[in-house]
Design an enzyme around this catalytic site. Structure first.
Site, PDB file in Angstrom:
ATOM      1  N   GLU A   1     -13.454   4.874   3.981  1.00  0.00           N
ATOM      2  CA  GLU A   1     -13.072   4.573   5.481  1.00  0.00           C
ATOM      3  C   GLU A   1     -14.528   5.200   6.357  1.00  0.00           C
ATOM      4  O   GLU A   1     -14.667   4.558   7.414  1.00  0.00           O
ATOM      5  CB  GLU A   1     -12.246   5.315   5.656  1.00  0.00           C
TER       6      GLU A   1
ATOM      7  N   ARG B   1      -9.681   0.006   6.901  1.00  0.00           N
ATOM      8  CA  ARG B   1     -10.262   1.131   6.716  1.00  0.00           C
ATOM      9  C   ARG B   1     -10.476   1.507   7.497  1.00  0.00           C
ATOM     10  O   ARG B   1     -11.964   2.271   7.749  1.00  0.00           O
ATOM     11  CB  ARG B   1     -11.807  -0.256   6.250  1.00  0.00           C
ATOM     12  N   CYS B   2      -9.786   2.244   7.779  1.00  0.00           N
ATOM     13  CA  CYS B   2      -9.412   3.452   8.943  1.00  0.00           C
ATOM     14  C   CYS B   2      -8.890   4.438   9.105  1.00  0.00           C
ATOM     15  O   CYS B   2      -7.775   4.249   8.499  1.00  0.00           O
ATOM     16  CB  CYS B   2     -10.316   3.259   9.933  1.00  0.00           C
TER      17      CYS B   2
ATOM     18  N   GLN C   1       0.771  -0.844  -0.356  1.00  0.00           N
ATOM     19  CA  GLN C   1       0.051   0.280  -0.394  1.00  0.00           C
ATOM     20  C   GLN C   1       1.045   1.184   0.260  1.00  0.00           C
ATOM     21  O   GLN C   1       0.420   2.251  -0.259  1.00  0.00           O
ATOM     22  CB  GLN C   1      -1.082  -0.155   1.207  1.00  0.00           C
TER      23      GLN C   1
END
Ligand SMILES: Cc1cc2nc3c(=O)[nH]c(=O)nc-3n(C[C@H](O)[C@H](O)[C@H](O)COP(=O)(O)OP(=O)(O)OC[C@H]3O[C@@H](n4cnc5c(N)ncnc54)[C@H](O)[C@@H]3O)c2cc1C
Lengths: 277, 805
Positions: B759, B383-384, B236
């Site tokens: 997110e 996802r945050c 990522q």
């Protein structure tokens, strides 16, 4: 998640399949749809040198609907069970249960023979077949024999089938008109095995009750069936709760499973009774 | 129609710029199975690696015998810590200032830990040989409970047992990692002591896992002739990986090329560095051949980075009419065997200090204790943005708990405590400056959309029916108003391993008026190639369809810190707008020259510069592009390109109002989401369709987490949820329909006002589902219970409240 190596065999008839099993002993295993066996192989919990694929054996296929008896070839897929209209008319319980197994992809591959022969307490068809009082036909080196579904299961993954025998067909008595049937299953999600499931037939003064994934074998209870035949629902549930022996796992603790087992059974009874003639 | 006859609106629509629900350009290849993922990479002579992993959660590694494995035909090498030690690669630094074993160095600290790396000619041989490596273990006592770990004599990290100072200050115990404190402890405790009302609860956010569809993997290829290492991987943050590889391997950075090809979902799981990456590199250096490592699903779930696992003890103080006066939180954070959290360096508990949420809470205090246990390392932002979801879950549960204590409606309690629109920029008690927001408008819109009062009336009736024995189903109304903090972040306080968290974009306009843009980020499903082209299209007036977007190749893309924490649009998206504006500024000079007027006498008009007051005299961007390459323009260099490195002045603060209506069967614990309404305010909306897609995906992940997904361990430290049979990933069947909605409150400091959205749905969704479960049982006396709310745990709530007769 990578299986160990194996030899692949694809015999064209039952006799040659048995021959290969005899030749390799417990090194060999038959594969039907592969949807229980291949996951075990990938986990390396099942390792065998020889895989005997039953797919090319026509004798193991086909559904016959007689007036008293239905016979299912071992290699009939769960998808075929769902889409066969004659079967749905004769024994609607089979379609109702098959629709609650896994997901469409699994059902295209998974077979009724594999499901009942596997001996996994999570499989839905064994309890179903016990409820229906089905008989399994086995062929082996010493010829053919039949074993009642209610006598077939010994412990998890242990059945009355000998290693060198193949389950060829399943015969099921057609329940009389007026017998209501229902299959209730609780699961966590699509593709999951049962937290608890109940198969029920009731009507014409008879009843049959079997439960799934609540012990190391399916549970058909004579007491529960008799109580229900007498119209004693509470007695039926009590007898069933006596017979099951659930264990705690990710689906929940024992108390919960017992509770859900009773709920599933009551719901199945309600629905079966509402369908009885 | 041609350029002359089209209205400005028509010309703008043709660009498919910002605001257009342009279809995702990526999907052409993805829907045809033509994506190119790490496992699709096949190089000549490529070898395969596979791990021998520890079956024990805590054990001494007495010996490793490779002989039988090495004797297998096709096995090239078996690497252990001993082999990596001379290179100094048996341990690697983590993003959290700790270090982590690459291969077991004397002991193992979690089940599934990497012990040896088998390299073979094919994947099957490698898997077979891994079984033949004989490892002798001596089992040690296992610690799976962080509270126990802080009291236990058992030393998990013997390598740092005597270090009283960690990367983030003093360590209080040999299994303690750090204490992080924010806010004013004394003032908060004083308020708690005097408050009319204090609600106190333990809020546990269980351990789960991002579980991207594509697991982690890498292909390393060391070219011994050129001395260049090419490393493909599920990264990522490809540029940061290049720097890290250079620093730990000693290979000069210009000799390393890192490529993130298509990535099948990251969700934070692919931010950190894994043993597999390092081993594939070492194995390629040793063998001189490319080496591929791709983990399977079970390895992914049990050994690569988990998320959450925060025990948050909370106290919230209020006046008797519901005005919140103070918030106190003590978190015990279970980090597993190594501290491999992926947070900006100065934030060992991420942005947990956003836990005052959407509320104007004047005084607050937060302390977080990080603890080692015998579990897999990680603690990534699933996802945050760095623990924002833990923070949002905490405050949204505390609000509900307070509402119960006050006997108030939870929607009303929120409303009277929201930060008001005129308070922005808002300085929070725990140190953040919220950029913009209008919470009341969003909240009222949401309540109206679902007919909140009607729902409450229906719920009251349902309770009566239940009590009368007419139904066994309860109705829960889950509320959440969340505020995120995303877009890390300002270089002054955000870095990862010393690398400032700016991001970048380089745009090159081709002579015929099409373009290529390259960014320092990397899409993992977010649709960057679609949306970033839309930003450029609107900024410089070339059609989005004529703009190629590339990311992930460190040899070509400008340096950036990658994609996670919803930072791509806030940071790289800003860089994209800024680079485009540089191009437009030069284009203006070219246009003025071509039109023979002064630079200031032309004005921008959608896709062209025209002479002020004479709109029929213009040069389109396409014409300008050609001119940049075909004629000498006095005072200007040829060509038309620009690069921008953007250091954001602040984070952005997206927010949203979510409402869930859930039916619950008290006998089986089964649930059914009848309605889910998600209002998101992410500032300027670049592609509404992609926003909807992100919300659908994110709420679905939230549903999974709240309703069943977990990484559970038994007391021996065995992972109980290591396959997708037990680890809940919802299918289409379990996924409800979503109603999406929005308000638009642009970020005042972002060049295009965008805030990031990918997110939000996870951050807002988890408390919303959980609150729905709690709300269903509130009339029967439930105050607090822990996620995941799977069937048996819901059943247990009902059972505990005496609802089974
Ligand atoms: C994701 C998933 C979810 C599932 N969910 C369910 C579920 O909810 N309920 C359920 O009931 N099942 C479920 N299954 C199992 C599925 O129904 C299998 O297909 C079935 O259990 C086995 O059938 P098969 O044809 O695939 O057998 P195989 O996997 O090929 O074989 C299973 C075993 O039976 C033996 N065997 C197969 N055929 C014969 C034969 N004719 N004679 C002798 N031995 C034989 C094999 O040697 C093997 O040991 C699920 C499977 C998956 C992958």
């Amino acid at each position: 998640m990578i299986p160990a190596g194996f030899e692949y065999h694809r015999p064209g008839d039952i006799a040659s399949a048995i021959g290969i099993l005899q030749e390799h002993g417990d090194e060999a295993r038959v594969i039907a749809g592969g949807h229980s066996l291949i996951p075990m192989m990938k986990l390396r919990m099942a390792e065998m040198g020889h895989l005997v694929d039953l797919q090319a054996i026509d004798e193991l296929k086909g559904i016959q609907i007689g007036s008293d008896t239905v016979t299912l070839g071992a290699m009939v897929t769960q998808h075929e069970l769902i889409t066969h209209d004659g079967l749905a008319a004769a024994i609607p319980l089979i379609r109702e249960a098959a629709l609650q197994i896994a997901d469409p992809q699994v059902r295209y591959m998974g077979t009724v023979g594999g499901n009942v022969a596997n001996g996994d307490p999570g499989n839905d068809m064994p309890g179903l077949m016990q409820c229906l009082n089905a008989t399994f036909e086995l062929s082996g080196p010493d010829g053919n024999r039949s074993v009642a579904a209610r006598e077939f299961y010994e412990a998890a993954y242990f059945t009355a089938r000998e290693d060198e025998e193949i389950l060829t067909r399943i015969s099921i008595p057609v329940p009389g008109a007026g017998v209501g049937q229902a299959y209730e299953k609780q699961k966590r999600k699509i593709g999951d095995y049962a937290t608890a499931a109940a198969a029920v037939m009731v009507g014409n003064g008879t009843a049959s009750v079997a439960m799934t994934n609540l012990a190391d074998t399916p549970i058909w209870s004579e007491g529960a069936s008799a109580a229900l035949a007498d119209g004693d629902v509470n007695g039926c549930v009590a007898a069933m709760l006596d017979a099951i022996e659930p264990v705690a796992d990710n689906r929940g603790p024992v108390e919960f499973k017992k509770h859900v087992a009773a709920v599933m059974l009551r719901r199945a009874i309600d629905r079966a009774q509402s369908r009885a003639g | 129609m041609n350029d002359q006859t089209m209205t400005p609106e028509e010309r703008a629509a043709n660009l498919k710029g910002m605001g257009s629900s342009r279809k995702r350009v990526e999907d052409v290849r993805f829907t045809q199975g033509k994506g190119n993922y790490v496992d699709d990479i096949k190089l000549d002579g490529m070898l395969f690696g596979d791990f021998v992993r520890s079956p024990y959660a805590h054990a001494r590694v007495v010996s490793v015998n490779k002989e039988a494995a090495l004797a297998q035909p096709g096995v090239i090498a078996v690497l252990t810590a001993e082999d990596l030690a001379p290179l100094g690669l048996h341990w690697m630094p983590t993003l959290a200032g700790d270090k982590q074993m690459v291969l077991a160095d004397g002991k193992v600290l979690f089940q599934g830990q990497e012990v040896a790396f088998v390299v073979a000619e094919d994947r099957y041989i490698a898997a077979d040989a891994a079984e033949l490596v004989e490892v002798e273990y001596e089992e040690l006592p296992v610690l799976t409970d962080p509270f126990e770990a802080l009291k236990s004599d058992v030393v998990l990290r013997e390598d740092i047992a005597d270090q009283t100072e960690g990367a983030h200050g003093p360590r209080k115990h040999h299994n303690h990692i750090f204490t992080w404190e924010q806010g004013d402890k004394d003032a908060t405790e004083a308020i708690l002591a005097e408050a009319d009302v204090v609600a106190e609860e333990m809020v546990y956010y269980h351990r789960t896992h991002p579980c991207p569809l594509e697991t982690c993997g890498s292909v390393a290829s060391m070219d011994k002739v050129t001395g260049k290492l090419t490393l493909y991987g599920t990264f990522q943050a490809p540029h940061a990986i290049r720097t890290v590889v250079s620093l730990i391997s000693g290979i000069a950075e210009h000799n390393i090329r890192v490529i993130s090809p298509d990535i099948g979902g990251g969700f934070g799981n692919k931010v950190g560095a894994y043993a597999g990456y390092v081993c594939s590199v070492v194995a390629s250096i040793v063998t001189g051949k490319p080496v591929k490592w791709v983990e399977d699903r079970m390895e992914n779930l049990m050994s690569t980075a988990f998320a959450r696992d925060y025990w948050m003890q909370g106290k919230i103080a209020a006046t008797k009419d519901g005005k919140i006066t103070g918030l106190w939180c003590h978190t015990t954070a279970d980090h597993g065997g190594f501290d491999a959290c992926a947070d900006p360096t100065k934030f060992p508990a991420g942005f947990m200090n956003i836990c005052t949420g959407s509320y104007d809470i004047p005084t607050a205090y937060l302390a977080v204790d990080g603890v080692y246990t015998n579990k897999a390392p990680g603690g990534v932002a699933y996802r945050c943005s760095f623990r924002v979801t833990e923070a949002a879950y905490f405050i949204e549960r505390m609000i509900e708990v307070l509402a119960i204590k006050l006997n108030m409606d939870a929607a009303e309690l929120r409303r009277i405590n929201f930060i008001k629109a005129d308070q922005f920029p808002y300085q929070s008690a725990l140190g953040w400056e919220y950029d913009s927001g209008d919470y009341h408008t969003a909240w009222d819109k949401a309540l109206k959309a679902v007919d909140y009062d009607g729902l409450r009336a229906e719920q009251a009736q349902r309770v009566e029916e239940f009590k009368a024995g007419k139904t066994r189903k309860l109705l829960g109304i889950g509320l959440t108003h969340f505020t995120e903090i995303v877009g890390a972040g300002p270089v002054k306080n955000c870095d990862i391993l010393g690398l400032g968290m700016f991001d970048s974009c380089e745009i090159r306009i081709h002579p015929t008026g099409s373009a290529i843009a390259r960014l320092g980020t990397i899409s993992q499903g977010q649709g960057h190639a679609t949306t970033f082209a839309q930003i450029i299209a609107s900024e410089i007036g070339l059609p989005a369809d004529d703009i190629t977007l590339e990311e992930g190749d460190t040899d070509t893309a400008p340096y950036g810190l990658g994609t996670y924490g919803s930072r791509s649009t806030p940071v790289a998206g800003a860089a994209t707008a800024m680079a485009a504006r540089k191009i437009r500024a030069k284009a203006q000079m070219i246009a003025a020259y071509l039109l023979e007027v002064h630079d200031d006498d032309v004005e921008w008009d959608v896709d062209r510069f025209s002479v002020k007051g004479a709109p029929e005299r213009f040069k389109t961007m396409k014409e300008i592009a050609f001119a940049a390459y075909n004629q000498a323009i006095p005072g200007l260099e040829p060509g038309l390109e620009a690069v921008s490195y953007y250091d954001p002045p602040n984070m952005t603060y997206p927010f949203g109002a979510y409402i869930c209506v859930m039916e619950i069967d008290v006998d089986t614990g089964e649930w059914d989401v009848r309605k889910f309404y998600a209002l998101d305010d992410c500032g300027t909306r670049i592609n509404p369709m992609i926003i909807d897609g992100q919300v659908h995906g994110g709420v679905t992940e939230a549903l999974a987490i709240a309703m069943g997904q977990e990484i559970a361990y038994d007391e021996m430290g065995n992972v109980k949820t290591g396959t997708l049979m037990d680890f809940f990933l919802p299918t289409a069947w379990e996924t409800p329909n979503y109603i999406t909605d929005y308000t638009v409150t642009p970020s005042p400091h972002h060049p295009i006002g965008a805030k990031g959205v990918g997110e939000s749905p996870n951050v807002g969704g988890v408390p919303c589902f959980s609150n729905a479960v709690h709300d269903a049982f509130r009339p029967f006396g439930l105050v607090q219970s822990h996620m995941p709310h799977d069937h048996w745990r819901i059943w247990k709530i009902a059972n505990g409240l005496g609802m089974h007769g």
